[in-house]
Design an enzyme around this catalytic site. Sequence first.
Site, PDB file in Angstrom:
ATOM      1  N   ARG A   1       0.849  -1.185   0.000  1.00 46.22           N
ATOM      2  CA  ARG A   1       0.000   0.000   0.000  1.00 46.22           C
ATOM      3  C   ARG A   1       0.890   1.243   0.000  1.00 46.22           C
ATOM      4  O   ARG A   1       1.890   1.299   0.722  1.00 46.22           O
ATOM      5  CB  ARG A   1      -0.932   0.036   1.225  1.00 46.22           C
ATOM      6  CG  ARG A   1      -1.998  -1.052   1.257  1.00 46.22           C
ATOM      7  CD  ARG A   1      -3.029  -0.882   0.156  1.00 46.22           C
ATOM      8  NE  ARG A   1      -4.092  -1.864   0.234  1.00 46.22           N
ATOM      9  CZ  ARG A   1      -4.067  -3.055  -0.335  1.00 46.22           C
ATOM     10  NH1 ARG A   1      -2.983  -3.443  -1.010  1.00 46.22           N
ATOM     11  NH2 ARG A   1      -5.100  -3.874  -0.233  1.00 46.22           N
TER      12      ARG A   1
ATOM     13  N   GLU B   1      -5.785   6.143  -6.405  1.00 44.92           N
ATOM     14  CA  GLU B   1      -6.037   5.108  -7.410  1.00 44.92           C
ATOM     15  C   GLU B   1      -7.499   5.153  -7.840  1.00 44.92           C
ATOM     16  O   GLU B   1      -8.376   5.385  -7.010  1.00 44.92           O
ATOM     17  CB  GLU B   1      -5.695   3.722  -6.846  1.00 44.92           C
ATOM     18  CG  GLU B   1      -4.228   3.551  -6.500  1.00 44.92           C
ATOM     19  CD  GLU B   1      -3.898   2.133  -6.011  1.00 44.92           C
ATOM     20  OE1 GLU B   1      -4.772   1.241  -6.095  1.00 44.92           O
ATOM     21  OE2 GLU B   1      -2.766   1.917  -5.549  1.00 44.92           O
TER      22      GLU B   1
ATOM     23  N   HIS C   1      -1.530  -1.342  -9.939  1.00 43.16           N
ATOM     24  CA  HIS C   1      -2.097  -2.160  -8.855  1.00 43.16           C
ATOM     25  C   HIS C   1      -2.648  -3.475  -9.404  1.00 43.16           C
ATOM     26  O   HIS C   1      -3.834  -3.796  -9.256  1.00 43.16           O
ATOM     27  CB  HIS C   1      -3.189  -1.403  -8.109  1.00 43.16           C
ATOM     28  CG  HIS C   1      -3.375  -1.913  -6.699  1.00 43.16           C
ATOM     29  ND1 HIS C   1      -3.934  -1.177  -5.688  1.00 43.16           N
ATOM     30  CD2 HIS C   1      -3.063  -3.119  -6.127  1.00 43.16           C
ATOM     31  CE1 HIS C   1      -3.964  -1.876  -4.571  1.00 43.16           C
ATOM     32  NE2 HIS C   1      -3.436  -3.069  -4.819  1.00 43.16           N
TER      33      HIS C   1
END
Length: 326
Positions: A236, A265, A285
């Site tokens: 993260r 994001e 991601h």
Amino acid sequence: MHITILDDYFDTLRTLACFRRLDGHQVTVWNDHLQDEESLAERLRDTEALVLIRERTQIRAPLLARLPALRLISQRSVYPHIDVAACTQHGVVVSSNLHQGTPSYAAAELTWALVLAVARQLPQQVAAMKAGVWQTGVGSTLRGKRMGIFGYGRIGSEVARYGQAFGMRVQVWSRPASLERARTDGVETVASQTELFQTSDVLSLHLRLVPATRGIVTAADLAHMKPSAMLINTSRAGLVAPGALLAALREGRPGAAGLDVFDAEPLRDPDDPLLNLPNVVCTPHIGYVTREEYELQFTDIFDQITAYAAGAPINVVNPEVLADRP
């Protein structure tokens, strides 16, 4: 039940074998991303069960207050994006399998892909070759170097094994219980977080993002890194203090980074500074985004829905809400 699935960007879930678990229910799948409260409230107006894909959409109290039909949120993994207290207040069950005993091989493999891509300058070499340029620089060999693992859990321990397979000297810093587990596995541990940052040639972050770990990697930690070192983050972005990584990379400590996670994001701004640093390799991601991982995750998520529909909810993170059920 009326089930809504958000943020299925490539309409993948309908193609999974486990999707058949939802047969007999009314299912709506959305392939775009929304965070606007007004638009989400309209989209979810009749939804009884909401499926979330990781942390792509925030579910907070103002939105929940506008969703009187909602009875269940089903997802997998941690849930910092969900206001669980507000869910309880509005009678919404939150089911989430935390899968603590299941290694995420997909995330570990993506971590190692970033290590190799940074070490051998793969994106730069590929781009140069497509532009008609033959070789643009010299990469680095991993064998014999120190691989630092910050957080020795289900993913960090797997990445440690990859490092050992590549002939690296693996070292770990983590919570006391995790350090003991690393020693049992025959993995070297260091005496402090500072030592990990000072001595690692490759340093990979594998911590859960909780209040205690938010910003745990400071500007001072990064300043301790070697100019030749790389930082890898597939966990993260919030583990690193705001703005610290960008500043550190510009200063040259560490010398490079491989990133799969970002403060905002989805990151769609091509002018974002991190995307434009020549010493950074970025991916959107995708650590968990494989067909095999999706089958694993959504089998759990859809089983949570069928269990709720059968009157026996599972993996409930706010069990107090069940006391108010008729």
